[in-house]
Design a protein around this motif. Structure first.
Motif, PDB file in Angstrom:
ATOM      1  N   PRO A   1       0.806  -1.218   0.000  1.00  0.00           N
ATOM      2  CA  PRO A   1       0.000   0.000   0.000  1.00  0.00           C
ATOM      3  C   PRO A   1       0.842   1.272   0.000  1.00  0.00           C
ATOM      4  N   ASN A   2       2.127   1.170   0.299  1.00  0.00           N
ATOM      5  CA  ASN A   2       3.017   2.340   0.352  1.00  0.00           C
ATOM      6  C   ASN A   2       3.842   2.486  -0.917  1.00  0.00           C
ATOM      7  N   ARG A   3       3.335   1.952  -2.024  1.00  0.00           N
ATOM      8  CA  ARG A   3       4.065   2.055  -3.288  1.00  0.00           C
ATOM      9  C   ARG A   3       4.065   3.484  -3.787  1.00  0.00           C
ATOM     10  N   GLY A   4       5.050   3.809  -4.567  1.00  0.00           N
ATOM     11  CA  GLY A   4       5.144   5.139  -5.156  1.00  0.00           C
ATOM     12  C   GLY A   4       5.983   6.052  -4.282  1.00  0.00           C
ATOM     13  N   ARG A   5       6.408   7.131  -4.868  1.00  0.00           N
ATOM     14  CA  ARG A   5       7.203   8.103  -4.108  1.00  0.00           C
ATOM     15  C   ARG A   5       6.745   9.501  -4.512  1.00  0.00           C
ATOM     16  N   ILE A   6       6.733  10.376  -3.540  1.00  0.00           N
ATOM     17  CA  ILE A   6       6.319  11.759  -3.750  1.00  0.00           C
ATOM     18  C   ILE A   6       7.527  12.642  -3.479  1.00  0.00           C
ATOM     19  N   TYR A   7       7.764  13.579  -4.360  1.00  0.00           N
ATOM     20  CA  TYR A   7       8.934  14.449  -4.208  1.00  0.00           C
ATOM     21  C   TYR A   7       8.621  15.807  -4.809  1.00  0.00           C
ATOM     22  N   ARG A   8       9.448  16.762  -4.499  1.00  0.00           N
ATOM     23  CA  ARG A   8       9.317  18.102  -5.050  1.00  0.00           C
ATOM     24  C   ARG A   8      10.415  18.332  -6.070  1.00  0.00           C
TER      25      ARG A   8
ATOM     26  N   ARG B   1       5.185   8.819 -14.111  1.00  0.00           N
ATOM     27  CA  ARG B   1       5.549  10.041 -13.393  1.00  0.00           C
ATOM     28  C   ARG B   1       4.563  11.132 -13.750  1.00  0.00           C
ATOM     29  N   ARG B   2       4.108  11.855 -12.744  1.00  0.00           N
ATOM     30  CA  ARG B   2       3.241  13.011 -12.946  1.00  0.00           C
ATOM     31  C   ARG B   2       3.735  14.122 -12.037  1.00  0.00           C
ATOM     32  N   SER B   3       3.743  15.351 -12.536  1.00  0.00           N
ATOM     33  CA  SER B   3       4.215  16.470 -11.728  1.00  0.00           C
ATOM     34  C   SER B   3       3.317  17.674 -11.975  1.00  0.00           C
ATOM     35  N   GLY B   4       3.597  18.765 -11.253  1.00  0.00           N
ATOM     36  CA  GLY B   4       2.836  19.988 -11.418  1.00  0.00           C
ATOM     37  C   GLY B   4       1.810  20.205 -10.327  1.00  0.00           C
ATOM     38  N   PHE B   5       1.858  19.420  -9.253  1.00  0.00           N
ATOM     39  CA  PHE B   5       0.914  19.577  -8.152  1.00  0.00           C
ATOM     40  C   PHE B   5       1.397  20.688  -7.226  1.00  0.00           C
ATOM     41  N   ASP B   6       0.460  21.530  -6.776  1.00  0.00           N
ATOM     42  CA  ASP B   6       0.826  22.650  -5.906  1.00  0.00           C
ATOM     43  C   ASP B   6       1.181  22.207  -4.493  1.00  0.00           C
TER      44      ASP B   6
ATOM     45  N   GLN C   1      -2.124  17.077  -2.781  1.00  0.00           N
ATOM     46  CA  GLN C   1      -2.677  16.843  -4.115  1.00  0.00           C
ATOM     47  C   GLN C   1      -1.940  15.714  -4.826  1.00  0.00           C
ATOM     48  N   ALA C   2      -0.636  15.698  -4.711  1.00  0.00           N
ATOM     49  CA  ALA C   2       0.162  14.635  -5.342  1.00  0.00           C
ATOM     50  C   ALA C   2      -0.164  13.281  -4.699  1.00  0.00           C
ATOM     51  N   GLN C   3      -0.319  13.249  -3.381  1.00  0.00           N
ATOM     52  CA  GLN C   3      -0.641  12.004  -2.681  1.00  0.00           C
ATOM     53  C   GLN C   3      -2.029  11.500  -3.080  1.00  0.00           C
ATOM     54  N   THR C   4      -2.986  12.414  -3.223  1.00  0.00           N
ATOM     55  CA  THR C   4      -4.346  12.038  -3.623  1.00  0.00           C
ATOM     56  C   THR C   4      -4.348  11.421  -5.013  1.00  0.00           C
ATOM     57  N   GLU C   5      -3.628  12.020  -5.937  1.00  0.00           N
ATOM     58  CA  GLU C   5      -3.572  11.492  -7.295  1.00  0.00           C
ATOM     59  C   GLU C   5      -2.848  10.143  -7.335  1.00  0.00           C
ATOM     60  N   LEU C   6      -1.794   9.995  -6.563  1.00  0.00           N
ATOM     61  CA  LEU C   6      -1.092   8.714  -6.484  1.00  0.00           C
ATOM     62  C   LEU C   6      -2.022   7.641  -5.929  1.00  0.00           C
TER      63      LEU C   6
ATOM     64  N   GLY D   1       9.099  25.411  -6.391  1.00  0.00           N
ATOM     65  CA  GLY D   1       8.958  24.133  -7.087  1.00  0.00           C
ATOM     66  C   GLY D   1       7.544  23.570  -7.001  1.00  0.00           C
ATOM     67  N   THR D   2       7.351  22.432  -7.665  1.00  0.00           N
ATOM     68  CA  THR D   2       6.065  21.740  -7.651  1.00  0.00           C
ATOM     69  C   THR D   2       6.262  20.315  -7.144  1.00  0.00           C
ATOM     70  N   TRP D   3       5.157  19.707  -6.718  1.00  0.00           N
ATOM     71  CA  TRP D   3       5.193  18.340  -6.204  1.00  0.00           C
ATOM     72  C   TRP D   3       4.942  17.359  -7.336  1.00  0.00           C
ATOM     73  N   ALA D   4       5.544  16.197  -7.233  1.00  0.00           N
ATOM     74  CA  ALA D   4       5.422  15.160  -8.250  1.00  0.00           C
ATOM     75  C   ALA D   4       5.358  13.799  -7.569  1.00  0.00           C
ATOM     76  N   PHE D   5       4.918  12.799  -8.330  1.00  0.00           N
ATOM     77  CA  PHE D   5       4.978  11.419  -7.833  1.00  0.00           C
ATOM     78  C   PHE D   5       5.450  10.513  -8.949  1.00  0.00           C
ATOM     79  N   ALA D   6       5.961   9.363  -8.550  1.00  0.00           N
ATOM     80  CA  ALA D   6       6.387   8.324  -9.486  1.00  0.00           C
ATOM     81  C   ALA D   6       5.993   6.984  -8.883  1.00  0.00           C
ATOM     82  N   VAL D   7       5.509   6.094  -9.713  1.00  0.00           N
ATOM     83  CA  VAL D   7       5.117   4.762  -9.251  1.00  0.00           C
ATOM     84  C   VAL D   7       5.377   3.771 -10.384  1.00  0.00           C
TER      85      VAL D   7
END
Length: 151
Positions: free
Chosen positions: A5-12, A56-61, A65-70, A37-43
């Motif tokens: 359940p903790n897959r993916g990573r969130i970074y700025r 990879r998706r980026s551009g979250f304020d 928001q990045a965690q919700t989309e992930l 900068g902006t927040w992004a995630f990768a999974v």
């Protein structure tokens, strides 16, 4: 096997560039300061070809928001929804129809029509009335009973 359940990573990351014009991305020194900068995630997700693919998706304020989309992407994967940007409409519809055929307990229709030997069937009455060479005597008697003005 249960998925993590903790897959993916969130970074700025940042769009700043160095003197050579290369993007600094997550290595920008200004990222330590609050709102830069902006927040992004990768999974890592399975792909159509079976190889691992990193989405990879980026551009979250915000990080939220990045965690919700992930979480949305991972929920779609758990329910069987394939999220692959390279999947064509033809691939999607073919897979969808094959899955639907399985739920209806029917084998999926082949993509190319199969040739079956033609069976001889008796001619139908509709084809007899259209073809004057094969018309029967009852159709000619019906024709003679009609008035001459109708002909």
């Amino acid at each position: 096997m249960r998925s993590n359940p903790n897959r993916g990573r969130i970074y700025r990351r940042s769009g700043c560039r160095n003197e050579q014009g290369q993007q600094l991305g997550p290595h920008c020194p200004k990222l330590a300061a609050g709102k830069h900068g902006t927040w992004a995630f990768a999974v890592d997700l399975p792909s159509i070809t079976g190889r691992r693919r990193t989405m990879r998706r980026s551009g979250f304020d915000t990080k939220t928001q990045a965690q919700t989309e992930l979480n949305h992407i991972l929920a779609c994967e758990r329910t069987g929804i394939v999220i692959d940007d390279r999947q064509t409409l033809v691939d999607y519809l073919t897979d969808s129809l094959a899955t639907k055929a399985l739920t209806l307990n029917r084998p999926p229709s082949p993509t190319t029509p199969t040739t079956s030997p033609k069976t001889s069937s008796p001619p139908s009455a509709a084809s007899d009335s259209k073809n004057p060479a094969t018309s029967t005597s009852h159709s000619s008697s019906a024709r003679s009973s009609t008035p001459a003005a109708a002909r």
